[in-house]
Scaffold this motif. Structure first.
Motif, PDB file in Angstrom:
ATOM      1  N   LYS A  71      18.754  -4.288   4.006  1.00 31.20           N
ATOM      2  CA  LYS A  71      19.504  -3.776   2.863  1.00 31.20           C
ATOM      3  C   LYS A  71      21.017  -3.942   3.054  1.00 31.20           C
ATOM      4  N   GLU A  73      22.618  -5.937   5.066  1.00 33.17           N
ATOM      5  CA  GLU A  73      22.966  -7.362   5.135  1.00 33.17           C
ATOM      6  C   GLU A  73      23.030  -7.972   3.743  1.00 33.17           C
ATOM      7  N   ARG A  74      22.076  -7.632   2.875  1.00 36.39           N
ATOM      8  CA  ARG A  74      22.078  -8.149   1.510  1.00 36.39           C
ATOM      9  C   ARG A  74      23.321  -7.669   0.757  1.00 36.39           C
ATOM     10  N   GLU A  75      23.688  -6.393   0.947  1.00 31.19           N
ATOM     11  CA  GLU A  75      24.836  -5.831   0.236  1.00 31.19           C
ATOM     12  C   GLU A  75      26.149  -6.478   0.680  1.00 31.19           C
ATOM     13  N   TYR A  77      26.451  -9.616   1.648  1.00 33.62           N
ATOM     14  CA  TYR A  77      26.341 -11.074   1.523  1.00 33.62           C
ATOM     15  C   TYR A  77      27.551 -11.620   0.783  1.00 33.62           C
ATOM     16  N   TRP A  81      23.853 -14.352  -4.242  1.00 35.51           N
ATOM     17  CA  TRP A  81      22.658 -14.511  -3.408  1.00 35.51           C
ATOM     18  C   TRP A  81      21.574 -15.203  -4.223  1.00 35.51           C
ATOM     19  N   GLU A 110      15.028  -8.576  -7.092  1.00 34.34           N
ATOM     20  CA  GLU A 110      16.059  -8.056  -6.194  1.00 34.34           C
ATOM     21  C   GLU A 110      16.628  -6.729  -6.689  1.00 34.34           C
TER      22      GLU A 110
END
Length: 296
Positions: A71, A73-75, A77, A81, A110
């Motif tokens: 979570k 890491e995605r935020e 990015y 994405w 997502e």
């Protein structure tokens, strides 16, 4: 018994990989999740009465754990994405239903929580009943129905319905790349819908737009700038491919491959272009190209 366990797992592997890819949006992570499920299966398989249900349950929970761990890491990015490209040869019948692996659909997923995503995929895509989904997730059937309702609100209308033939879209895609390489801006505008979008995922590893470009004028201005800076070569090694159910190309560059997928509108113009440049998302593409070069 080892052979029996292996056969039972291999019979379910394709379904598990399809589920894991839709959950995670990553070919590599999906393969890792399925491998983790296999390791657990080798320890528990002999005592399992319903292998298919056990494997789906285990793979789903592994994917939920991965999503929760990723979570932050995605935020963080860098830039837009996009999912890792799922590539099928244009010359073969598609294995995946285009609407269920389309970039627009995966981006809509997502927006869901890991649990909402699992419920939606298991019930709406893999057609499991609510009781089975509840058992998989260790939730009550009422809770699962509520999660499904919320997920449908977010995902509604995100699966594109393709009214234009794949051959026509492939022609549009090829014409777009030729017009870009030759600086034919009038031709470029004629190929793009007025509200077309360009999403470029470099992940901070390769140059890419740090925002979604909206509108054909915005897209053409970017291409003009790239040409002025020498960022678009006149000749490219292009390999036609079906990318997440959409016609597109694998572009082979000296510093590694990238992919471009093109989504058409009902008017026959390009409405979306999805470009993956992040090399971490293209390792499986580079590996496939190297294997082709070795065997070819």
């Amino acid at each position: 018994m080892d052979a029996v366990l292996t056969d039972a797992f291999e019979a379910n592997r394709p379904r598990l990989k399809r589920l894991a890819y839709r959950m995670l949006g990553s070919v590599a992570e999906a393969e890792d999740a399925v491998q983790d499920a296999w390791l657990r299966w080798t320890r528990a398989g002999e005592g399992v009465t319903d292998p298919a249900a056990w494997l789906v349950r285990t793979t789903t929970r592994l994917c939920i754990d991965r999503l929760r761990a990723a979570k932050a890491e995605r935020e963080a990015y860098r830039g837009p994405w996009l999912p890792e490209p799922l590539i099928e040869p244009m010359t073969e019948d598609p294995v995946e239903r285009a609407e269920d692996v389309s970039v627009a659909f995966l981006l809509a997923l997502e927006r869901l929580s890991p649990l909402e995503r699992a419920v939606f995929l298991l019930h709406e895509v893999f057609e499991e009943d609510y009781a089975a989904v509840a058992d998989t997730l260790g939730r009550s059937e009422a809770a699962v129905r509520q999660l499904a309702s919320r997920a449908r609100e977010h995902v509604r209308d995100s699966r594109p319905r393709f009214a234009v033939s794949q051959e026509k879209v492939q022609e549009l895609a090829g014409a777009f790349l030729v017009a870009s390489a030759t600086a034919d801006f009038s031709r470029l505008k004629s190929l793009l819908a007025e509200d077309a979008v360009l999403v470029t995922d470099g992940g901070g590893k390769r140059k890419a737009a740090l925002r979604v470009l909206v509108g054909r004028d915005d897209i053409v201005r970017l291409i003009e700038g790239l040409i002025w800076r020498g960022g678009i070569p006149e000749t490219l090694d292009l390999k036609p491919a079906r990318i997440n159910g959409l016609p597109g190309f694998v572009l082979v560059r000296p510093d590694g491959p990238e992919t471009m997928a093109f989504e058409p509108g009902a008017d026959g113009l390009i409405t979306a272009i999805y470009q993956v440049r992040n090399p971490e998302k293209l390792a499986h593409v580079a590996h496939a190209l190297a294997a082709q070069a070795t065997t070819g």
